[in-house]
Design a protein around this motif. Structure first.
Motif, PDB file in Angstrom:
ATOM      1  N   THR A 131      63.118 -35.400 -59.653  1.00  0.00           N
ATOM      2  CA  THR A 131      64.418 -34.917 -59.194  1.00  0.00           C
ATOM      3  C   THR A 131      65.435 -34.877 -60.333  1.00  0.00           C
ATOM      4  OG1 THR A 131      65.228 -37.127 -58.625  1.00  0.00           O
ATOM      5  CG2 THR A 131      63.973 -35.927 -56.932  1.00  0.00           C
ATOM      6  N   HIS A 132      66.480 -34.082 -60.134  1.00  0.00           N
ATOM      7  CA  HIS A 132      67.555 -34.010 -61.116  1.00  0.00           C
ATOM      8  C   HIS A 132      68.236 -35.364 -61.273  1.00  0.00           C
ATOM      9  CE1 HIS A 132      67.052 -29.757 -61.561  1.00  0.00           C
ATOM     10  NE2 HIS A 132      67.342 -29.498 -60.287  1.00  0.00           N
ATOM     11  N   ARG A 133      68.349 -36.101 -60.186  1.00  0.00           N
ATOM     12  CA  ARG A 133      68.980 -37.421 -60.250  1.00  0.00           C
ATOM     13  C   ARG A 133      68.191 -38.350 -61.177  1.00  0.00           C
ATOM     14  NH1 ARG A 133      67.862 -41.990 -57.048  1.00  0.00           N
ATOM     15  NH2 ARG A 133      69.468 -43.631 -57.221  1.00  0.00           N
ATOM     16  N   ILE A 134      66.867 -38.344 -61.048  1.00  0.00           N
ATOM     17  CA  ILE A 134      66.024 -39.187 -61.911  1.00  0.00           C
ATOM     18  C   ILE A 134      66.182 -38.776 -63.367  1.00  0.00           C
ATOM     19  CG2 ILE A 134      63.646 -39.773 -62.503  1.00  0.00           C
ATOM     20  CD1 ILE A 134      64.531 -41.173 -60.018  1.00  0.00           C
ATOM     21  N   ILE A 135      66.212 -37.471 -63.611  1.00  0.00           N
ATOM     22  CA  ILE A 135      66.361 -36.973 -64.982  1.00  0.00           C
ATOM     23  C   ILE A 135      67.672 -37.461 -65.589  1.00  0.00           C
ATOM     24  CG2 ILE A 135      66.664 -34.881 -66.385  1.00  0.00           C
ATOM     25  CD1 ILE A 135      64.770 -33.475 -64.376  1.00  0.00           C
ATOM     26  N   GLU A 136      68.730 -37.424 -64.821  1.00  0.00           N
ATOM     27  CA  GLU A 136      70.027 -37.886 -65.318  1.00  0.00           C
ATOM     28  C   GLU A 136      70.006 -39.375 -65.639  1.00  0.00           C
ATOM     29  OE1 GLU A 136      72.581 -36.118 -66.338  1.00  0.00           O
ATOM     30  OE2 GLU A 136      71.271 -34.411 -65.900  1.00  0.00           O
ATOM     31  N   LEU A 137      69.290 -40.158 -64.855  1.00  0.00           N
ATOM     32  CA  LEU A 137      69.171 -41.582 -65.152  1.00  0.00           C
ATOM     33  C   LEU A 137      68.466 -41.808 -66.483  1.00  0.00           C
ATOM     34  CD1 LEU A 137      68.224 -43.032 -61.631  1.00  0.00           C
ATOM     35  CD2 LEU A 137      70.415 -43.254 -62.835  1.00  0.00           C
ATOM     36  N   TYR A 138      67.415 -41.022 -66.741  1.00  0.00           N
ATOM     37  CA  TYR A 138      66.700 -41.150 -68.019  1.00  0.00           C
ATOM     38  C   TYR A 138      67.565 -40.676 -69.180  1.00  0.00           C
ATOM     39  CZ  TYR A 138      62.197 -42.715 -66.300  1.00  0.00           C
ATOM     40  OH  TYR A 138      61.192 -43.481 -65.764  1.00  0.00           O
ATOM     41  N   ARG A 139      68.348 -39.651 -68.944  1.00  0.00           N
ATOM     42  CA  ARG A 139      69.258 -39.193 -69.999  1.00  0.00           C
ATOM     43  C   ARG A 139      70.292 -40.265 -70.335  1.00  0.00           C
ATOM     44  NH1 ARG A 139      69.782 -33.030 -67.698  1.00  0.00           N
ATOM     45  NH2 ARG A 139      68.151 -32.112 -69.006  1.00  0.00           N
ATOM     46  N   GLY A 140      70.769 -40.954 -69.315  1.00  0.00           N
ATOM     47  CA  GLY A 140      71.710 -42.035 -69.553  1.00  0.00           C
ATOM     48  C   GLY A 140      71.097 -43.145 -70.386  1.00  0.00           C
ATOM     49  N   GLU A 141      69.843 -43.502 -70.077  1.00  0.00           N
ATOM     50  CA  GLU A 141      69.142 -44.510 -70.868  1.00  0.00           C
ATOM     51  C   GLU A 141      68.953 -44.045 -72.308  1.00  0.00           C
ATOM     52  OE1 GLU A 141      67.780 -47.593 -70.241  1.00  0.00           O
ATOM     53  OE2 GLU A 141      68.933 -47.601 -68.380  1.00  0.00           O
ATOM     54  N   ALA A 142      68.643 -42.760 -72.489  1.00  0.00           N
ATOM     55  CA  ALA A 142      68.414 -42.226 -73.831  1.00  0.00           C
ATOM     56  C   ALA A 142      69.685 -42.253 -74.670  1.00  0.00           C
ATOM     57  CB  ALA A 142      67.871 -40.800 -73.739  1.00  0.00           C
ATOM     58  N   VAL A 143      70.825 -41.984 -74.046  1.00  0.00           N
ATOM     59  CA  VAL A 143      72.103 -42.036 -74.762  1.00  0.00           C
ATOM     60  C   VAL A 143      72.370 -43.456 -75.259  1.00  0.00           C
ATOM     61  CG1 VAL A 143      74.609 -41.865 -74.498  1.00  0.00           C
ATOM     62  CG2 VAL A 143      73.134 -40.059 -73.588  1.00  0.00           C
ATOM     63  N   GLU A 144      72.081 -44.427 -74.428  1.00  0.00           N
ATOM     64  CA  GLU A 144      72.314 -45.821 -74.809  1.00  0.00           C
ATOM     65  C   GLU A 144      71.449 -46.250 -75.982  1.00  0.00           C
ATOM     66  OE1 GLU A 144      71.996 -48.474 -71.551  1.00  0.00           O
ATOM     67  OE2 GLU A 144      73.488 -47.435 -70.310  1.00  0.00           O
ATOM     68  N   THR A 145      70.270 -45.689 -76.100  1.00  0.00           N
ATOM     69  CA  THR A 145      69.362 -46.063 -77.191  1.00  0.00           C
ATOM     70  C   THR A 145      69.457 -45.131 -78.391  1.00  0.00           C
ATOM     71  OG1 THR A 145      67.557 -44.781 -76.183  1.00  0.00           O
ATOM     72  CG2 THR A 145      67.730 -47.115 -75.589  1.00  0.00           C
ATOM     73  N   GLY A 146      70.375 -44.164 -78.325  1.00  0.00           N
ATOM     74  CA  GLY A 146      70.551 -43.249 -79.451  1.00  0.00           C
ATOM     75  C   GLY A 146      69.516 -42.149 -79.532  1.00  0.00           C
ATOM     76  N   GLU A 164      56.888 -27.435 -63.324  1.00  0.00           N
ATOM     77  CA  GLU A 164      57.607 -26.182 -63.176  1.00  0.00           C
ATOM     78  C   GLU A 164      58.850 -26.439 -62.314  1.00  0.00           C
ATOM     79  OE1 GLU A 164      55.148 -23.378 -61.162  1.00  0.00           O
ATOM     80  OE2 GLU A 164      54.781 -24.696 -59.452  1.00  0.00           O
ATOM     81  N   GLU A 165      59.872 -25.604 -62.511  1.00  0.00           N
ATOM     82  CA  GLU A 165      61.096 -25.778 -61.737  1.00  0.00           C
ATOM     83  C   GLU A 165      60.820 -25.586 -60.253  1.00  0.00           C
ATOM     84  OE1 GLU A 165      65.013 -24.529 -63.094  1.00  0.00           O
ATOM     85  OE2 GLU A 165      64.008 -23.575 -64.805  1.00  0.00           O
ATOM     86  N   SER A 166      61.437 -26.446 -59.465  1.00  0.00           N
ATOM     87  CA  SER A 166      61.281 -26.393 -58.015  1.00  0.00           C
ATOM     88  C   SER A 166      62.619 -26.765 -57.400  1.00  0.00           C
ATOM     89  CB  SER A 166      60.181 -27.357 -57.569  1.00  0.00           C
ATOM     90  OG  SER A 166      59.988 -27.303 -56.178  1.00  0.00           O
ATOM     91  N   GLU A 167      62.739 -26.569 -56.121  1.00  0.00           N
ATOM     92  CA  GLU A 167      63.995 -26.917 -55.447  1.00  0.00           C
ATOM     93  C   GLU A 167      64.252 -28.414 -55.567  1.00  0.00           C
ATOM     94  OE1 GLU A 167      66.142 -26.524 -51.057  1.00  0.00           O
ATOM     95  OE2 GLU A 167      64.151 -25.652 -51.409  1.00  0.00           O
ATOM     96  N   GLY A 168      65.358 -28.762 -56.196  1.00  0.00           N
ATOM     97  CA  GLY A 168      65.717 -30.167 -56.340  1.00  0.00           C
ATOM     98  C   GLY A 168      65.212 -30.833 -57.598  1.00  0.00           C
ATOM     99  N   GLY A 169      64.444 -30.102 -58.423  1.00  0.00           N
ATOM    100  CA  GLY A 169      63.932 -30.731 -59.639  1.00  0.00           C
ATOM    101  C   GLY A 169      62.749 -29.986 -60.223  1.00  0.00           C
ATOM    102  N   TYR A 170      61.716 -30.751 -60.588  1.00  0.00           N
ATOM    103  CA  TYR A 170      60.518 -30.189 -61.221  1.00  0.00           C
ATOM    104  C   TYR A 170      59.284 -30.756 -60.532  1.00  0.00           C
ATOM    105  CZ  TYR A 170      63.799 -28.862 -64.868  1.00  0.00           C
ATOM    106  OH  TYR A 170      64.875 -28.321 -65.547  1.00  0.00           O
ATOM    107  N   ALA A 171      58.327 -29.876 -60.226  1.00  0.00           N
ATOM    108  CA  ALA A 171      57.114 -30.278 -59.521  1.00  0.00           C
ATOM    109  C   ALA A 171      55.895 -30.030 -60.386  1.00  0.00           C
ATOM    110  CB  ALA A 171      56.983 -29.497 -58.208  1.00  0.00           C
TER     111      ALA A 171
END
Length: 413
Positions: free
Chosen positions: A348-363, A382-389
């Motif tokens: 999901t997009h929400r999960i991706i954003e959480l990982y992006r936040g972690e990546a920012v913290e670690t540089g 592949e892109e799907s409704e709500g994220g990637y499947a």
């Protein structure tokens, strides 16, 4: 066309199944002098398509062809040596390459024609170094261009070599490796432009060229190639293949069984279709039966396709990720795929954003975007409704069996 071979190797001739549309499109590219980059996920049949086209072109007599496999090449010198060796049968190249050998390798005089390919490759490679590979490579392309017919040069696993040049065995980019990669890809691009109309390139590989080059900001070197995407078989084509295989091996696979097999695979990668059939066939032989049932499909799918001893071809998906992304990016990609399987197959997009936040913290701000790009480009997601499947049902089920039970989602950290 039909195929009766249950093999992981490339196929051609009467063993080549379907792909008439892609063959026509690729042939039109060649006839127009368009350099082509074949893109597709692993095991989709890129090598088989290229070899089949070369065979047909040779039969028609309009083009000459040269096939080069660079999977074992370690550097630019290896690539040039392999191109020279494979081009040697061409009349225009034979004398020029023999001259190159005499000029660059000590101990070779008049017995070149008597040398075997392996010995010739070793001796030729010994005469190439960082100071002369471009000059000798230019002579190889000059020889190709001088042929009486235009030459189609198919270069398989170029992305593997480029990735190796760029990152070495420890998967780490250095300034020296970046310069070497830039020099090699720049030279190849210049040759494509210089001999346009006389030498036409077809590039393919089990990993994508664009993601590798983009990591080094060398994407401009791919501009000379026009991408041709090779998609999975439609279910109806996969069903036809299973019909042909069943007929060839003397087993009965009813229509509902064939469609259930395709439904489980979801994405009908040609190799996976044949792999499924092979295990089903061997199961029937062990059971001393010649007609498959739905229970057989279930058993074979779980016991053989999803088992730990299951599939080197599916483990290969993981290995290629590490090769392209390096250790850190590989770990990121594994996490993203595992997040998808524990969330019903959707990243999901929400999960991706959480990982992006972690990546920012670690540089490592770009690590998630890079991993996601590779996962999409090389056919994992592949892109799907709500994220990637997951694209492949087989890969999703196998990944779930391999990683799903032990993985802890970022939402539970």
């Amino acid at each position: 066309m039909t195929t009766l071979r249950m093999s992981s190797n490339w196929v051609d001739g009467d063993l080549f199944f379907d792909r008439e549309v892609e063959l026509r499109l690729l042939r039109e590219r060649v006839e127009n002098g368009t350099h082509t980059l074949l893109t597709a996920q692993h095991r989709m049949g890129k090598t088989s398509l290229a070899r089949q086209l070369l065979r047909l072109l040779e039969e028609d007599g309009e083009f000459a062809s040269v096939f080069v496999d660079l999977e074992g090449a370690m550097d630019a010198g290896d690539a040039v040596a392999e191109m020279a060796i494979q081009a040697r049968p061409l009349q225009s190249a034979r004398r020029r390459i023999a001259t190159q050998l005499r000029n660059s390798v000590r101990g070779i005089r008049d017995n070149i024609e008597e040398l075997g390919v392996s010995e010739l490759r070793v001796k030729f490679r010994a005469g190439l170094d960082a100071g002369n590979w471009q000059r000798i490579g230019d002579q190889v392309f000059e020889a190709l261009a001088a042929n009486d017919r235009p030459v189609v040069l198919a270069v398989d696993e170029l992305p593997i070599l480029v990735n190796r040049l760029l990152k070495g065995h420890e998967y780490r980019v250095t300034p020296e490796r970046l310069a070497a990669t830039d020099a090699f890809m720049g030279w190849l691009r210049r040759c494509c432009q210089t001999y346009e109309g006389r030498v036409c390139l077809i590039i393919s590989g089990s990993v994508g060229l664009e993601p590798v080059l983009s990591q080094a900001r060398l994407s401009a070197h791919a501009n000379v190639y026009t991408a041709l995407d090779l998609g999975p078989w439609p279910h109806e084509v996969a069903v036809e293949c299973l019909v042909a295989l069943g007929r060839g091996y003397g087993v009965c696979i009813p229509d509902e069984i064939r469609r259930e097999m395709c439904h489980r695979l979801r994405c009908c990668v040609p190799h996976h279709v044949q792999l499924f059939f092979r295990h089903l066939y061997e199961h029937l032989v062990r059971e001393q039966r010649n007609e498959a049932t739905l229970d057989d499909v279930e058993l074979v799918y779980v016991r053989y396709l999803l088992s730990v001893r299951g599939q080197a071809s599916l483990v290969h998906y993981e290995e290629r990720l590490r090769m392209v992304l390096g250790d850190e990016g590989y770990t990121e990609a594994l996490s993203l795929l595992s997040e998808a399987v524990v969330n019903g197959g959707l990243l999901t997009h929400r999960i991706i954003e959480l990982y992006r936040g972690e990546a920012v913290e670690t540089g490592e701000e770009d690590s998630v975007a890079t991993a996601l790009y590779v996962l999409q480009h090389d056919g994992y997601l592949e892109e799907s409704e709500g994220g990637y499947a997951f694209v492949s049902g087989l890969l999703e089920d196998w990944w779930s069996a391999r990683h799903g039970q032990s993985f802890t989602s970022i939402t539970n950290w």
